[in-house]
Design a protein around this motif. Structure first.
Motif, PDB file in Angstrom:
ATOM      1  N   ILE A  59      48.020  40.895  25.062  1.00  0.00           N
ATOM      2  CA  ILE A  59      48.892  41.449  26.107  1.00  0.00           C
ATOM      3  C   ILE A  59      48.282  41.239  27.488  1.00  0.00           C
ATOM      4  N   MET A  60      46.968  41.482  27.604  1.00  0.00           N
ATOM      5  CA  MET A  60      46.328  41.352  28.915  1.00  0.00           C
ATOM      6  C   MET A  60      46.233  39.894  29.357  1.00  0.00           C
ATOM      7  N   LEU A  61      46.059  38.975  28.410  1.00  0.00           N
ATOM      8  CA  LEU A  61      46.061  37.555  28.782  1.00  0.00           C
ATOM      9  C   LEU A  61      47.449  37.124  29.252  1.00  0.00           C
ATOM     10  N   TYR A  62      48.474  37.645  28.594  1.00  0.00           N
ATOM     11  CA  TYR A  62      49.847  37.327  28.981  1.00  0.00           C
ATOM     12  C   TYR A  62      50.166  37.861  30.380  1.00  0.00           C
ATOM     13  N   THR A  63      49.585  39.013  30.722  1.00  0.00           N
ATOM     14  CA  THR A  63      49.885  39.650  32.020  1.00  0.00           C
ATOM     15  C   THR A  63      48.681  39.592  32.961  1.00  0.00           C
ATOM     16  N   ARG A  64      47.806  38.593  32.788  1.00  0.00           N
ATOM     17  CA  ARG A  64      46.533  38.587  33.510  1.00  0.00           C
ATOM     18  C   ARG A  64      46.681  38.458  35.020  1.00  0.00           C
ATOM     19  N   CYS A  72      42.465  46.860  35.227  1.00  0.00           N
ATOM     20  CA  CYS A  72      41.978  47.259  33.900  1.00  0.00           C
ATOM     21  C   CYS A  72      40.843  46.352  33.436  1.00  0.00           C
ATOM     22  N   SER A  73      40.948  45.058  33.735  1.00  0.00           N
ATOM     23  CA  SER A  73      39.903  44.121  33.303  1.00  0.00           C
ATOM     24  C   SER A  73      38.569  44.421  33.974  1.00  0.00           C
ATOM     25  N   PHE A  74      38.612  45.031  35.164  1.00  0.00           N
ATOM     26  CA  PHE A  74      37.376  45.377  35.870  1.00  0.00           C
ATOM     27  C   PHE A  74      36.741  46.663  35.329  1.00  0.00           C
ATOM     28  N   LEU A  75      37.521  47.491  34.632  1.00  0.00           N
ATOM     29  CA  LEU A  75      37.051  48.827  34.250  1.00  0.00           C
ATOM     30  C   LEU A  75      36.536  48.922  32.820  1.00  0.00           C
ATOM     31  N   ILE A  76      36.973  48.030  31.946  1.00  0.00           N
ATOM     32  CA  ILE A  76      36.661  48.179  30.520  1.00  0.00           C
ATOM     33  C   ILE A  76      35.159  48.111  30.251  1.00  0.00           C
ATOM     34  N   LEU A  77      34.481  47.104  30.770  1.00  0.00           N
ATOM     35  CA  LEU A  77      33.051  46.944  30.480  1.00  0.00           C
ATOM     36  C   LEU A  77      32.190  48.059  31.076  1.00  0.00           C
ATOM     37  N   THR A 100      36.569  41.968  23.974  1.00  0.00           N
ATOM     38  CA  THR A 100      37.839  42.044  24.708  1.00  0.00           C
ATOM     39  C   THR A 100      37.591  42.188  26.203  1.00  0.00           C
ATOM     40  N   GLY A 101      36.646  43.060  26.566  1.00  0.00           N
ATOM     41  CA  GLY A 101      36.335  43.267  27.976  1.00  0.00           C
ATOM     42  C   GLY A 101      35.794  42.020  28.648  1.00  0.00           C
ATOM     43  N   ILE A 102      34.917  41.294  27.951  1.00  0.00           N
ATOM     44  CA  ILE A 102      34.332  40.077  28.532  1.00  0.00           C
ATOM     45  C   ILE A 102      35.397  39.001  28.728  1.00  0.00           C
ATOM     46  N   VAL A 103      36.212  38.778  27.689  1.00  0.00           N
ATOM     47  CA  VAL A 103      37.224  37.717  27.754  1.00  0.00           C
ATOM     48  C   VAL A 103      38.233  37.985  28.863  1.00  0.00           C
ATOM     49  N   ILE A 104      38.748  39.207  28.933  1.00  0.00           N
ATOM     50  CA  ILE A 104      39.774  39.477  29.935  1.00  0.00           C
ATOM     51  C   ILE A 104      39.192  39.497  31.340  1.00  0.00           C
ATOM     52  N   LEU A 105      37.906  39.871  31.482  1.00  0.00           N
ATOM     53  CA  LEU A 105      37.281  39.825  32.804  1.00  0.00           C
ATOM     54  C   LEU A 105      37.162  38.384  33.288  1.00  0.00           C
ATOM     55  N   LEU A 106      36.737  37.484  32.399  1.00  0.00           N
ATOM     56  CA  LEU A 106      36.537  36.091  32.784  1.00  0.00           C
ATOM     57  C   LEU A 106      37.849  35.342  32.966  1.00  0.00           C
ATOM     58  N   MET A 107      38.910  35.792  32.279  1.00  0.00           N
ATOM     59  CA  MET A 107      40.178  35.056  32.321  1.00  0.00           C
ATOM     60  C   MET A 107      41.265  35.796  33.088  1.00  0.00           C
ATOM     61  N   SER A 108      40.896  36.870  33.771  1.00  0.00           N
ATOM     62  CA  SER A 108      41.905  37.593  34.546  1.00  0.00           C
ATOM     63  C   SER A 108      42.354  36.758  35.735  1.00  0.00           C
ATOM     64  N   GLY A 109      43.427  37.184  36.359  1.00  0.00           N
ATOM     65  CA  GLY A 109      43.992  36.417  37.465  1.00  0.00           C
ATOM     66  C   GLY A 109      43.283  36.616  38.785  1.00  0.00           C
ATOM     67  N   GLY A 113      35.442  34.161  42.933  1.00  0.00           N
ATOM     68  CA  GLY A 113      34.383  34.880  43.639  1.00  0.00           C
ATOM     69  C   GLY A 113      34.320  36.340  43.241  1.00  0.00           C
ATOM     70  N   VAL A 114      35.489  36.964  43.118  1.00  0.00           N
ATOM     71  CA  VAL A 114      35.552  38.372  42.720  1.00  0.00           C
ATOM     72  C   VAL A 114      35.020  38.539  41.306  1.00  0.00           C
ATOM     73  N   LYS A 115      35.440  37.653  40.398  1.00  0.00           N
ATOM     74  CA  LYS A 115      34.988  37.757  39.008  1.00  0.00           C
ATOM     75  C   LYS A 115      33.483  37.547  38.897  1.00  0.00           C
ATOM     76  N   THR A 116      32.959  36.602  39.664  1.00  0.00           N
ATOM     77  CA  THR A 116      31.513  36.350  39.622  1.00  0.00           C
ATOM     78  C   THR A 116      30.729  37.560  40.123  1.00  0.00           C
ATOM     79  N   ALA A 117      31.192  38.140  41.225  1.00  0.00           N
ATOM     80  CA  ALA A 117      30.502  39.305  41.786  1.00  0.00           C
ATOM     81  C   ALA A 117      30.552  40.489  40.824  1.00  0.00           C
ATOM     82  N   LEU A 118      31.736  40.748  40.258  1.00  0.00           N
ATOM     83  CA  LEU A 118      31.875  41.880  39.338  1.00  0.00           C
ATOM     84  C   LEU A 118      31.069  41.662  38.067  1.00  0.00           C
ATOM     85  N   ALA A 119      31.095  40.442  37.549  1.00  0.00           N
ATOM     86  CA  ALA A 119      30.328  40.154  36.334  1.00  0.00           C
ATOM     87  C   ALA A 119      28.836  40.362  36.576  1.00  0.00           C
TER      88      ALA A 119
END
Length: 434
Positions: A59-64, A72-77, A100-109, A113-119
């Protein structure tokens, strides 16, 4: 159908399901902090969590690209960090959610730069969190070996107990723990029990074997009679509202505490007396000695308040200062002035006392204070402690080191009065290995 699933509003609505999954993760985070987990069916739990996590990931990949899913992808981990640390080893629960948290964080929309910083931030959180946790566990939590030798539930089902033998460097110990049996969070796969609610009702060194636990149901009045027979000075601490309901006024409970020897002698006490002195027990002359007056209706007042006390109350010198009208600052100032300037010794402290004697309360008043009409009482029977066989003198008879005992170690009555088990409060547990 393609146009339906490609519609942005369809994605926005479906993205709300990612909020449900995130709330599930936060619920698990909350449980890990305040509850211990006891898994009944590990395989079933793993399959259930994996299935839910897979569905949520799809669901989250479909609505990423939707803002809700991104958040939500930023909060799970981050929410899973306490779960990983406090439920460490329960991989069937942890791994599906973390993946699930790792995959959706890396593949979110979100942008790269934001994903790298948050990761990076999340990775540092896990590194330093794990380091701090294991350092604390290594240096501040004692390494002991516990063995639960017996468990059981009281007749009413309100309480449960366990007898635990602990092996340590001091010949070990035996303890009996009692906790509420009604505060658990249960589901088909696991039971969560509140941390920090167990109370030790019996502790013995060295280890005692053969302890027999007996439960019985006793009435409130019967236990009251037992306690009053043990001592006529047992006191209960109550609130201001409860004092009023019990028939006490503010002035009834005014006490002089921490009296110096000279002040005790002035009211015919000895230096060994340590109990607080009620103003109601003092004569007019004795009250005058402490600078306190009493009106015919029982109200107490300060006879000659200092300028600082008056300033705290914003009173003029001609206005009578009743003690029950004094604010905390004025009372604190008055008490601070009752000091011998030469020695710095405090003469006394004036304060309201919130304790009442048990033997002054009726059964109806105890009912108002929250004591149930009847409940569980635990009695234990302990066999004598005998010396270990002597290898050098095998024919020597064992020596009795401690006699047999039979005693009451737990009364529901006391647990309710003292509020042992406040299941609505939450306290952080520092017993990280429990």
């Amino acid at each position: 159908m393609k146009s339906l699933f490609g519609n942005v509003w369809t994605k926005r609505v479906i993205s709300l399901l990612s909020v449900v999954y995130t709330l599930f993760v936060f619920r698990l985070c909350y449980l890990s902090i305040f509850y211990d987990m006891h898994i009944h069916q590990r395989a079933s739990l793993c399959l259930a969590v994996s299935g839910v996590s897979l569905a949520a990931l799809i669901i989250m990949l479909y609505t990423r690209h939707q803002i809700v899913t991104r958040i939500c992808s930023f909060l799970i981990l981050p929410a899973m960090l306490p779960v990983v640390l406090l439920y460490f080893g329960e991989w069937g629960l942890i791994i599906p959610i973390v993946i699930t948290g790792i995959v959706i964080l890396l593949m979110s929309g979100a942008g790269e730069g934001v994903k790298t910083a948050l990761a990076t931030i999340i990775l540092l959180m896990y590194i330093f969190g794990a380091l701090g946790y294991f350092l604390f566990s290594s240096f501040f939590v004692a390494a002991i070996k516990e063995k639960t030798v017996e468990t059981g539930v009281s007749p009413s089902g309100e309480y449960r107990y366990r007898i635990v033998n602990t092996d340590d460097s001091s010949k070990g110990s035996t303890a009996i723990y009692v906790e509420p049996n009604t505060a658990d969070v249960k589901n088909s796969f696991a039971t969560f029990t509140l941390k920090n609610l167990e109370r030790v009702v019996y502790l013995s060194r060295p280890i005692r074997s053969g302890i027999t636990v007996n439960w019985e149901t006793k009435s409130r009045q019967a236990i009251t009679d037992e306690l009053n027979a043990l001592s006529d000075t047992i006191e209960l601490k109550v609130t201001d509202e409860e004092l009023t309901r019990l028939g006490y006024t503010y002035d009834n409970k005014l006490m002089l505490t921490d009296l110096s020897a000279s002040r005790k002698f002035a009211i015919d006490k000895t230096a060994a007396d340590v109990d607080p002195v009620a103003l109601d027990s003092l004569t007019e002359d004795q009250l005058d000695f402490f600078g306190i007056g009493k009106e015919a209706n029982g109200r107490y007042y300060i006879k000659s308040p200092s300028e600082k006390v008056l300033a705290e109350m914003e009173y003029t010198a001609d206005k009578r200062m009743y003690i029950n009208e004094m604010n905390a600052g004025a009372l604190r100032q008055f008490n601070s002035e009752q000091v011998d300037e030469a020695t710095g010794i405090s003469y006394f402290t004036l304060k309201k006392y919130h304790n009442v004697n048990l033997n002054t309360l009726t059964d109806e008043q105890l009912d108002y204070l929250g004591v149930s009409p009847s409940g569980d009482v635990m009695t234990i029977s302990i066999p004598p402690l005998m010396s270990e066989p002597d290898e050098e003198h095998p024919d020597a008879k064992p020596v009795e080191l401690a006699p047999a005992e039979e005693k009451i170690v737990f009364r529901y009555y006391v647990a309710e009065i003292e509020d042992y088990y406040d299941v609505n409060s939450r306290h952080l547990s520092f017993d990280l290995l429990s």
